[in-house]
Design a protein around this motif. Structure first.
Motif, PDB file in Angstrom:
ATOM      1  N   UNK A   1      44.031 -10.417 -10.535  1.00  0.00           N
ATOM      2  CA  UNK A   1      45.278 -10.908  -9.954  1.00  0.00           C
ATOM      3  C   UNK A   1      46.192 -11.400 -11.086  1.00  0.00           C
ATOM      4  N   UNK A   2      47.474 -11.626 -10.817  1.00  0.00           N
ATOM      5  CA  UNK A   2      48.374 -12.130 -11.860  1.00  0.00           C
ATOM      6  C   UNK A   2      47.805 -13.386 -12.543  1.00  0.00           C
ATOM      7  N   UNK A   3      47.960 -13.471 -13.860  1.00  0.00           N
ATOM      8  CA  UNK A   3      47.336 -14.537 -14.646  1.00  0.00           C
ATOM      9  C   UNK A   3      47.672 -15.940 -14.156  1.00  0.00           C
ATOM     10  N   UNK A   4      48.924 -16.159 -13.766  1.00  0.00           N
ATOM     11  CA  UNK A   4      49.352 -17.500 -13.341  1.00  0.00           C
ATOM     12  C   UNK A   4      48.684 -17.943 -12.043  1.00  0.00           C
ATOM     13  N   UNK A   5      48.157 -16.997 -11.296  1.00  0.00           N
ATOM     14  CA  UNK A   5      47.554 -17.328 -10.003  1.00  0.00           C
ATOM     15  C   UNK A   5      46.265 -18.121 -10.151  1.00  0.00           C
ATOM     16  N   UNK A   6      45.571 -17.978 -11.261  1.00  0.00           N
ATOM     17  CA  UNK A   6      44.314 -18.718 -11.456  1.00  0.00           C
ATOM     18  C   UNK A   6      44.550 -20.229 -11.340  1.00  0.00           C
ATOM     19  N   UNK A   7      45.691 -20.661 -11.802  1.00  0.00           N
ATOM     20  CA  UNK A   7      46.033 -22.085 -11.759  1.00  0.00           C
ATOM     21  C   UNK A   7      46.718 -22.455 -10.450  1.00  0.00           C
ATOM     22  N   UNK A   8      47.568 -21.582  -9.944  1.00  0.00           N
ATOM     23  CA  UNK A   8      48.468 -21.960  -8.854  1.00  0.00           C
ATOM     24  C   UNK A   8      48.011 -21.565  -7.455  1.00  0.00           C
ATOM     25  N   UNK A   9      46.971 -20.704  -7.346  1.00  0.00           N
ATOM     26  CA  UNK A   9      46.590 -20.206  -6.022  1.00  0.00           C
ATOM     27  C   UNK A   9      45.175 -20.628  -5.631  1.00  0.00           C
ATOM     28  N   UNK A  10      44.981 -20.731  -4.318  1.00  0.00           N
ATOM     29  CA  UNK A  10      43.708 -21.171  -3.745  1.00  0.00           C
ATOM     30  C   UNK A  10      43.275 -20.168  -2.679  1.00  0.00           C
ATOM     31  N   UNK A  11      41.983 -19.896  -2.628  1.00  0.00           N
ATOM     32  CA  UNK A  11      41.482 -18.912  -1.664  1.00  0.00           C
ATOM     33  C   UNK A  11      41.054 -19.598  -0.366  1.00  0.00           C
ATOM     34  N   UNK A  12      41.093 -18.815   0.721  1.00  0.00           N
ATOM     35  CA  UNK A  12      40.771 -19.314   2.058  1.00  0.00           C
ATOM     36  C   UNK A  12      39.616 -18.487   2.618  1.00  0.00           C
ATOM     37  N   UNK A  13      38.533 -19.132   3.005  1.00  0.00           N
ATOM     38  CA  UNK A  13      37.354 -18.451   3.542  1.00  0.00           C
ATOM     39  C   UNK A  13      36.873 -17.358   2.592  1.00  0.00           C
ATOM     40  N   UNK A  14      36.152 -17.760   1.573  1.00  0.00           N
ATOM     41  CA  UNK A  14      35.692 -16.827   0.547  1.00  0.00           C
ATOM     42  C   UNK A  14      34.836 -15.690   1.121  1.00  0.00           C
ATOM     43  N   UNK A  15      34.687 -14.649   0.328  1.00  0.00           N
ATOM     44  CA  UNK A  15      33.803 -13.526   0.642  1.00  0.00           C
ATOM     45  C   UNK A  15      32.691 -13.472  -0.399  1.00  0.00           C
ATOM     46  N   UNK A  16      31.508 -12.990   0.008  1.00  0.00           N
ATOM     47  CA  UNK A  16      30.407 -12.833  -0.933  1.00  0.00           C
ATOM     48  C   UNK A  16      30.768 -11.837  -2.035  1.00  0.00           C
ATOM     49  N   UNK A  17      30.065 -11.937  -3.138  1.00  0.00           N
ATOM     50  CA  UNK A  17      30.251 -11.018  -4.264  1.00  0.00           C
ATOM     51  C   UNK A  17      30.091  -9.569  -3.837  1.00  0.00           C
ATOM     52  N   UNK A  18      29.089  -9.275  -3.002  1.00  0.00           N
ATOM     53  CA  UNK A  18      28.828  -7.892  -2.602  1.00  0.00           C
ATOM     54  C   UNK A  18      29.492  -7.505  -1.290  1.00  0.00           C
ATOM     55  N   UNK A  19      30.514  -8.282  -0.884  1.00  0.00           N
ATOM     56  CA  UNK A  19      31.332  -7.925   0.279  1.00  0.00           C
ATOM     57  C   UNK A  19      32.744  -7.619  -0.199  1.00  0.00           C
ATOM     58  N   UNK A  20      33.487  -6.893   0.616  1.00  0.00           N
ATOM     59  CA  UNK A  20      34.859  -6.562   0.233  1.00  0.00           C
ATOM     60  C   UNK A  20      35.794  -6.792   1.408  1.00  0.00           C
ATOM     61  N   UNK A  21      37.087  -6.551   1.161  1.00  0.00           N
ATOM     62  CA  UNK A  21      38.048  -6.635   2.242  1.00  0.00           C
ATOM     63  C   UNK A  21      39.028  -7.785   2.120  1.00  0.00           C
TER      64      UNK A  21
END
Length: 198
Positions: free
Chosen positions: A31-51
């Motif tokens: 993802x865009x570099x600045x997003x690591x600091x500024x963005x937050x994920x909602x309801x994570x997915x497992x490493x071996x899941x996609x979507x």
């Protein structure tokens, strides 16, 4: 000027949903570099899941959406290793105890399960999308989620997950996003007011 947004991202398999990980590639590596600091994920997915994975630059929105009282539905397409027995549909929709390793707890009072990590699990709904000799796909709907929720429930009844893809989260859908692609949705938020974004 700060612009609140929510992002629909098609998470590829084998990427970890985390800001940092010493041993694995994370979603923020693509993802865009600045997003690591500024963005937050909602309801994570497992490493071996996609979507579909939602992200936002409004941190308080994460708890607002993830809170169980919201009852926001998440829909998954799950490929399993063999035909799904129709009589299990109702069992999946009722609470069952399952260990972290995916073992069905038949007797909660048994000494065998004392001290063993376990959770009460169920699905909101489950039905077949495709049932052919070479492919068996379920559509599973969750109202809430525990760690490896779907994989554990299926394993408890003797099924192996070959692929797990989240296709919808609330009103947001995967649509035609290819792995690694994302779509940005502007949010209109008023100070002190909750936003019905999902």
């Amino acid at each position: 000027m700060f612009k609140p947004v929510i992002v629909a991202f098609n998470k590829p398999t084998w990427y970890v949903v985390s800001k940092q990980d010493k041993h694995n590639k994370t979603i923020f590596d693509i993802l865009p570099k600045s997003w690591r600091k500024d963005f937050y994920y909602i309801w994570r997915l497992d490493k071996n899941s996609d979507g579909l994975l939602l992200l936002t630059n409004v941190p308080e929105l994460v708890n607002e959406i993830e809170h169980p009282s919201k009852g926001i539905l998440k829909i998954y397409e799950v490929e399993i290793d063999k035909p799904f027995k129709s009589h299990l549909r109702e069992k999946f929709k009722k609470w069952i105890w399952v260990t972290e390793d995916g073992e069905l707890v038949k007797d909660l009072k048994s000494e065998k399960y004392k001290g063993v990590p376990k959770d009460l699990l169920k699905v909101f709904d489950v039905h077949y999308v495709k049932d052919k000799k070479w492919k068996h796909i379920l559509r599973i709907v969750l109202e809430y989620g525990k760690k490896r929720h779907i994989r554990r429930m299926l394993k408890a009844f003797g099924y192996k997950v070959k692929r797990l893809t989240r296709i919808k989260h609330g009103k947001y859908e995967l649509w035609r996003l290819k792995p690694g692609q994302y779509r940005i949705y502007p949010l209109k938020r008023r100070p002190g007011k909750k936003t019905n974004v999902i």
